[in-house]
Design an enzyme around this catalytic site. Structure first.
Site, short mmCIF file in Angstrom:
data_model
loop_
_atom_site.label_atom_id
_atom_site.label_comp_id
_atom_site.label_asym_id
_atom_site.label_seq_id
_atom_site.Cartn_x
_atom_site.Cartn_y
_atom_site.Cartn_z
N LYS A 1 2.91 52.01 34.71
CA LYS A 1 3.17 51.90 33.27
C LYS A 1 4.48 52.58 32.89
O LYS A 1 5.28 52.04 32.13
CB LYS A 1 2.02 52.53 32.48
N ASN A 2 4.70 53.78 33.42
CA ASN A 2 5.87 54.55 33.03
C ASN A 2 7.17 53.96 33.57
O ASN A 2 8.25 54.33 33.12
CB ASN A 2 5.73 56.01 33.48
N CYS B 1 0.97 60.09 22.38
CA CYS B 1 -0.10 61.08 22.50
C CYS B 1 0.29 62.40 21.85
O CYS B 1 1.44 62.81 21.89
CB CYS B 1 -0.42 61.33 23.98
N ARG C 1 7.77 67.04 22.22
CA ARG C 1 8.59 66.06 22.94
C ARG C 1 9.77 65.57 22.09
O ARG C 1 9.88 64.40 21.75
CB ARG C 1 7.72 64.88 23.38
N ASP D 1 0.95 64.47 34.31
CA ASP D 1 0.04 63.37 34.01
C ASP D 1 -1.19 63.35 34.92
O ASP D 1 -2.10 62.54 34.71
CB ASP D 1 0.77 62.02 34.12
N ARG E 1 -4.20 52.40 26.71
CA ARG E 1 -2.74 52.51 26.72
C ARG E 1 -2.19 52.55 28.14
O ARG E 1 -1.05 52.15 28.36
CB ARG E 1 -2.31 53.78 25.97
#
Length: 422
Positions: free
Chosen positions: A22-23, A119, A124, A309, A401
């Site tokens: 995903k990233n 999230c 961030r 993560d 997600r």
């Protein structure tokens, strides 16, 4: 709002196909903005973040075609930037949307992009993104929650040293610099595998990038990029998550289409805890190597360190390990929000600022719990799989997600798990 119900205590046995990262996929989608020719991406994950970014790109002028057979193929084509504004209602859903800002500036000279959402695991900020793009010559203001940018002429190459490591800023500035005039050097760049994957794709599109995946990246700007086809790397976070699910339940799972190559320090931590990870003909197998798991200390750090993560999932694993583990979170300040929920299931955890002490208990027990973010939600699923009795995980939209068909994949390995509507 959907929930997940789990009747725990069943060893998981079977195979799970790991999807594309995903990233990596999200940044690759954004790269399509840099060219007026089609970009085809293979091994794309079918997750909510990809769908959300697709909406953002379509507003900007992209045509996005998914393979109706769900083979993981997506083609993105942006022959013309029809809008240079990415609105709040779309960007707020997912943080990676802010990365359209730099490519819009590089290709169109102007951009208006809402500050991002995502999230609730920390602030961030995007200050390093802004610093890098301003070094390339962009003029950037913040007004009413939007980044406003313009470029007089063309972006210019620059020598940029990030004051701290930032994955997003590294990716963002690297993409914009592909169309800048002259050489750009990024120092103290993030080294995550997803950055190297993005560079491989950009180079296939005609960019000139060297050093991606190291602390120093050099980008020699080109006039334009063309189309390309690219295969997304396997998701290392999904790989680690399912490996821990096998160990937590004292089962054995073969993870297809993946390897330990991108797991960094997580491999050593898992093996020290008693998780057996072996290569197979189709990927890797994961199991509990010998009896009860052992407590292991970890500290989250940028790649190749232990990934933030995977921290929540590892804490779930340590909740029933023998001994006391110390977990230090150095990336995001709010990434222990799963702790109260694990404690509802009988975990013995104490939090002191950015550190947690986990004293392993014999077993967890099922309970109703609440997911707070993407990785916290899957850590609760892991705990529920290992626990005695029934666990209900609420607010599971977070899972959608980043995990494709998680319930189906776990059920195929024998988990007593189902998605409950409403």
């Amino acid at each position: 709002m959907d929930r997940i119900g789990i009747a725990g205590g069943v060893p998981l046995k079977g195979e799970i196909a790991v999807t594309g990262a995903k990233n990596a996929a999200l940044k690759l989608m954004v790269a399509a903005l840099l060219s007026d020719k089609p970009l085809t991406l293979e091994n794309m994950p079918d997750v909510a973040d990809v769908a959300a970014l697709k909406q953002v790109l379509e507003v900007l002028g992209a045509t996005v075609s998914d393979d109706p057979r769900r083979t993981g193929r997506m083609t993105l084509h942006v022959p013309e930037i029809t809008s240079t504004t990415a609105p709040y209602d779309l960007v707020r859903k997912m943080r990676a949307s802010v990365l359209v800002f730099g490519p819009l500036l590089a290709r169109s000279g102007v951009a208006k992009v809402s500050l991002p959402g995502g999230c609730a695991i920390g602030t961030r900020p995007v200050d390093l993104h802004i610093m890098g793009l301003e070094a390339l010559g962009a003029r950037i203001d913040l007004e009413d929650g939007y980044l406003l940018g313009e470029v007089p002429g063309r972006l210019k190459g620059a020598d940029i040293t990030f004051p701290m490591i930032s994955v997003g800023a590294t990716e963002h500035v690297m993409m914009a610099a592909t169309l800048a005039q002259g050489m750009t050097v990024l120092r103290q760049a993030a080294q995550e595998p997803e950055i190297a994957d993005l560079a491989i794709c950009l180079n296939a599109m005609g960019a000139d990038i060297e050093g991606a995946g190291t602390a120093t990246i050099r980008i020699n700007g080109v006039e334009s990029l063309h189309g390309a086809s690219h295969h997304v790397i396997p998701d290392r976070i999904e790989t680690g998550t399912y490996a821990m699910a096998a160990a937590a339940t004292d089962g054995e799972i073969e993870l297809l289409n993946t390897s330990t190559e991108f797991l960094g320090d997580a491999v050593q931590a898992l093996e020290a805890a008693g998780v057996g990870i072996q290569p197979s003909n189709r990927g890797i197998t994961a199991c509990r190597a010998n009896g009860r798991l052992l407590a292991v200390d970890i500290t989250t750090t940028p790649y190749p360190g232990f990934a933030t993560d995977l921290q929540a999932q590892f804490m779930s694993l340590m909740a029933t390990a023998e001994g006391e583990s110390h977990i230090h979170e150095n990336i995001f300040e709010n990434r222990f929000m799963h702790v109260p929920e694990l404690m509802r299931m009988g975990a013995d955890i104490q939090v002191h600022g950015g550190s947690a002490i986990v004293r392993g208990v014999e077993s967890l027990h099922g309970a109703p719990v609440m997911a707070t973010d993407l990785r916290a939600s899957v850590s609760l699923v892991l705990a529920g799989l290992a626990a005695e009795g029934e666990t209900i995980v609420n607010r599971v939209y977070h899972l959608d997600r980043g995990y494709e068909r998680l319930v189906d994949k776990l059920a195929s390995c024998g988990a007593r798990i189902e998605r409950l509507a409403g």
